[in-house]
Design a protein around this motif. Structure first.
Motif, PDB file in Angstrom:
ATOM      1  N   UNK A 186      38.180  43.592  33.796  1.00 31.36           N
ATOM      2  CA  UNK A 186      38.088  44.857  34.540  1.00 31.36           C
ATOM      3  C   UNK A 186      36.627  45.202  34.817  1.00 31.36           C
ATOM      4  N   UNK A 187      36.015  45.969  33.934  1.00 34.06           N
ATOM      5  CA  UNK A 187      34.667  46.490  34.133  1.00 34.06           C
ATOM      6  C   UNK A 187      33.653  45.394  34.478  1.00 34.06           C
ATOM      7  N   UNK A 188      33.712  44.286  33.757  1.00 29.88           N
ATOM      8  CA  UNK A 188      32.731  43.210  33.934  1.00 29.88           C
ATOM      9  C   UNK A 188      32.859  42.569  35.314  1.00 29.88           C
ATOM     10  N   UNK A 189      34.061  42.153  35.661  1.00 28.17           N
ATOM     11  CA  UNK A 189      34.244  41.444  36.931  1.00 28.17           C
ATOM     12  C   UNK A 189      34.172  42.407  38.116  1.00 28.17           C
ATOM     13  N   UNK A 190      34.603  43.660  37.918  1.00 28.27           N
ATOM     14  CA  UNK A 190      34.546  44.645  39.004  1.00 28.27           C
ATOM     15  C   UNK A 190      33.102  44.972  39.399  1.00 28.27           C
ATOM     16  N   UNK A 191      32.173  44.734  38.495  1.00 23.74           N
ATOM     17  CA  UNK A 191      30.767  45.012  38.771  1.00 23.74           C
ATOM     18  C   UNK A 191      29.968  43.737  39.059  1.00 23.74           C
ATOM     19  N   UNK A 192      30.647  42.751  39.611  1.00 23.59           N
ATOM     20  CA  UNK A 192      29.950  41.558  40.099  1.00 23.59           C
ATOM     21  C   UNK A 192      29.821  40.430  39.101  1.00 23.59           C
ATOM     22  N   UNK A 193      30.360  40.620  37.887  1.00 21.95           N
ATOM     23  CA  UNK A 193      30.266  39.569  36.882  1.00 21.95           C
ATOM     24  C   UNK A 193      31.237  38.435  37.143  1.00 21.95           C
ATOM     25  N   UNK A 194      30.946  37.293  36.557  1.00 19.65           N
ATOM     26  CA  UNK A 194      31.797  36.112  36.675  1.00 19.65           C
ATOM     27  C   UNK A 194      32.250  35.756  35.258  1.00 19.65           C
ATOM     28  N   UNK A 195      33.366  36.300  34.822  1.00 21.72           N
ATOM     29  CA  UNK A 195      33.719  36.314  33.406  1.00 21.72           C
ATOM     30  C   UNK A 195      33.852  34.941  32.758  1.00 21.72           C
ATOM     31  N   UNK A 237      31.108  33.911  42.456  1.00 20.91           N
ATOM     32  CA  UNK A 237      32.300  34.551  43.008  1.00 20.91           C
ATOM     33  C   UNK A 237      31.960  35.756  43.881  1.00 20.91           C
ATOM     34  N   UNK A 238      30.751  36.298  43.732  1.00 19.99           N
ATOM     35  CA  UNK A 238      30.334  37.447  44.553  1.00 19.99           C
ATOM     36  C   UNK A 238      30.534  37.179  46.044  1.00 19.99           C
ATOM     37  N   UNK A 239      30.253  35.938  46.462  1.00 20.49           N
ATOM     38  CA  UNK A 239      30.297  35.606  47.882  1.00 20.49           C
ATOM     39  C   UNK A 239      31.725  35.423  48.400  1.00 20.49           C
ATOM     40  N   UNK A 240      32.692  35.514  47.496  1.00 20.35           N
ATOM     41  CA  UNK A 240      34.100  35.456  47.887  1.00 20.35           C
ATOM     42  C   UNK A 240      34.704  36.854  47.994  1.00 20.35           C
ATOM     43  N   UNK A 241      33.861  37.876  47.784  1.00 21.08           N
ATOM     44  CA  UNK A 241      34.339  39.262  47.795  1.00 21.08           C
ATOM     45  C   UNK A 241      34.029  39.916  49.137  1.00 21.08           C
ATOM     46  N   UNK A 242      35.016  40.575  49.704  1.00 19.55           N
ATOM     47  CA  UNK A 242      34.825  41.275  50.977  1.00 19.55           C
ATOM     48  C   UNK A 242      33.738  42.332  50.820  1.00 19.55           C
ATOM     49  N   UNK A 243      32.816  42.359  51.790  1.00 14.98           N
ATOM     50  CA  UNK A 243      31.781  43.374  51.797  1.00 14.98           C
ATOM     51  C   UNK A 243      30.499  42.992  51.086  1.00 14.98           C
ATOM     52  N   UNK A 244      30.523  41.918  50.295  1.00 11.81           N
ATOM     53  CA  UNK A 244      29.307  41.549  49.556  1.00 11.81           C
ATOM     54  C   UNK A 244      28.263  40.941  50.477  1.00 11.81           C
ATOM     55  N   UNK A 245      28.714  40.095  51.382  1.00  5.26           N
ATOM     56  CA  UNK A 245      27.799  39.441  52.327  1.00  5.26           C
ATOM     57  C   UNK A 245      28.361  39.596  53.739  1.00  5.26           C
TER      58      UNK A 245
END
Length: 387
Positions: free
Chosen positions: A297-306, A236-244
């Motif tokens: 919250x904390x987990x997914x906000x820091x790049x995790x895929x819950x 999911x990281x690659x679906x986040x604005x600013x990650x790539x």
């Protein structure tokens, strides 16, 4: 001054695997100042390869691949969560599992890890490139094949990923692999799967034989050649604005013979070594990470895929990830749970090479299946002992 309790953890070295563990450890330490948690990372290949038995001698906390569950249960190197956490907590984990993620860490009636991360092969696209090509998002396997012929399709052809795609294609053609003690799959389905798989692999650039799933996504985001990936373990990281450099959109799998395709469940679980001095503290930290409040919250906000369903359905989480979670949840719900008996790791580690040799060089499909079956029979030696 009392000496702090120190826990050591091992996970894999991608943003999705490492950063949320560091973030949750930091917050846990703030809530429990007597505890210090230090996370170490390893490569994705080491993550799949190194024995949980060896790691459990060194680390208190382990992020593991669920195929290790049978091995870990057999060797007694992990502590069972049932012996430390409340039945209500585990019932919530089970009820809010993403697909079979929670079940994947349950073996011989015990829970050996918490499903803090959920994944299966899903589709990914560069909407801007598809639009420029004036091509609609593929809906069927035939659409994928047609797009692949233009050189715009890529996915991982590493041995482990090729084996997982082989499993998924078998399921998609109506037969689950490894249900028989004589062969991996029936000859009729196996031959169809190999031919179908090769028809698509033949259209890919040979560089994809060296790329794992997140390297495929790096290729898709850092360059402008590949517009679509039909199946790769989702990040999911690659679906986040600013990650790539570019944002990917993720989708359910296309249909094959009129039915949505099935993929092979992945993900990662948080396990606790039975060899540590502070198992109760490690268990409490694992519980903290797996709670729905932290997962969404904390987990997914820091790049995790819950791995908790509440996070997958959370509107804010989806808004931040181009609806990655809501779009791909159907694929997770259908995903095939591969074998986890102790001996299957041997098969999983080596059978992909047989598939890749065939994809690269061709050959008689029946001979390929015979080789896989011989290896499968070898792997079954431990199955009788460990369930």
């Amino acid at each position: 001054m009392t000496e702090k309790i120190q826990l050591k953890g091992i996970t894999w070295g991608h943003t999705r695997g490492f950063v949320p563990m560091v973030a949750t450890a930091q917050r846990y330490e703030e809530l429990c100042p007597a505890v210090e948690i230090v996370w170490t990372k390893r490569t994705l290949q080491e993550f799949a390869d190194k024995s949980v038995t060896d790691l459990a001698m060194e680390y208190d906390l382990l992020v593991i691949d669920h195929p290790w569950t049978g091995h870990a249960a057999a060797k007694g190197m992990l502590a069972a969560f049932d012996d430390y956490l409340s039945a209500d907590f585990l019932a919530d984990q089970r009820a809010n599992s993403v697909g079979k993620s929670h079940e994947s860490y349950n073996f011989l009636g015990k829970q050996w890890a918490l499903a803090t991360d959920a994944a299966t092969p899903v589709a990914a696209s560069r909407p801007d490139l598809l639009q420029a090509l004036q091509v609609a998002l593929p809906r069927t396997f035939e659409d994928v094949l047609a797009l692949a012929k233009t050189g715009k399709v890529g996915f991982s052809l590493l041995p482990i990923d090729s084996l997982m795609h082989f499993y998924g294609l078998c399921c998609s053609l109506g037969e689950e692999p490894c249900q028989d003690n004589e062969k991996v799959i029936s000859d009729a389905v196996g031959i169809k799967v190999l031919k179908l798989f090769k028809s698509l692999a033949d259209e890919l650039d040979a560089g994809f034989y060296d790329k794992n799933p997140f390297r495929v996504f790096e290729e898709m985001t850092q360059r402008d050649e590949i517009a679509y990936c039909p199946f790769a373990y989702g990040y999911s990281n690659y679906a986040r604005a600013g990650y790539a450099r570019k944002v990917l959109h993720f989708h359910d799998l296309v249909s094959l013979n009129g039915t949505p395709m099935i993929s092979t469940l992945g993900g990662a679980g948080l396990a606790v070594s039975s060899q540590g001095k502070h198992i109760d503290v490690a268990m409490d930290y694992a519980r903290f990470v797996a709670t729905p409040e932290v997962q969404e919250t904390l987990y997914v906000e820091n790049g995790g895929q819950p791995g908790h369903l509440r996070a997958w359905k959370n509107e804010q989480v989806n808004a931040a990830t181009a609806n990655y979670f809501s779009n791909t949840l159907p694929a997770l719900d259908r995903a095939y749970l591969r074998p986890r008996y102790d001996g299957h790791l041997y098969f999983q580690d080596h059978a992909g090479d047989i598939v890749v040799d065939y994809l690269r060089d061709g050959g008689d499909e029946k001979v390929v299946l015979d080789k896989m079956n011989a290896m499968y029979l070898e792997s079954l030696v431990d199955k009788e002992d460990h369930g």
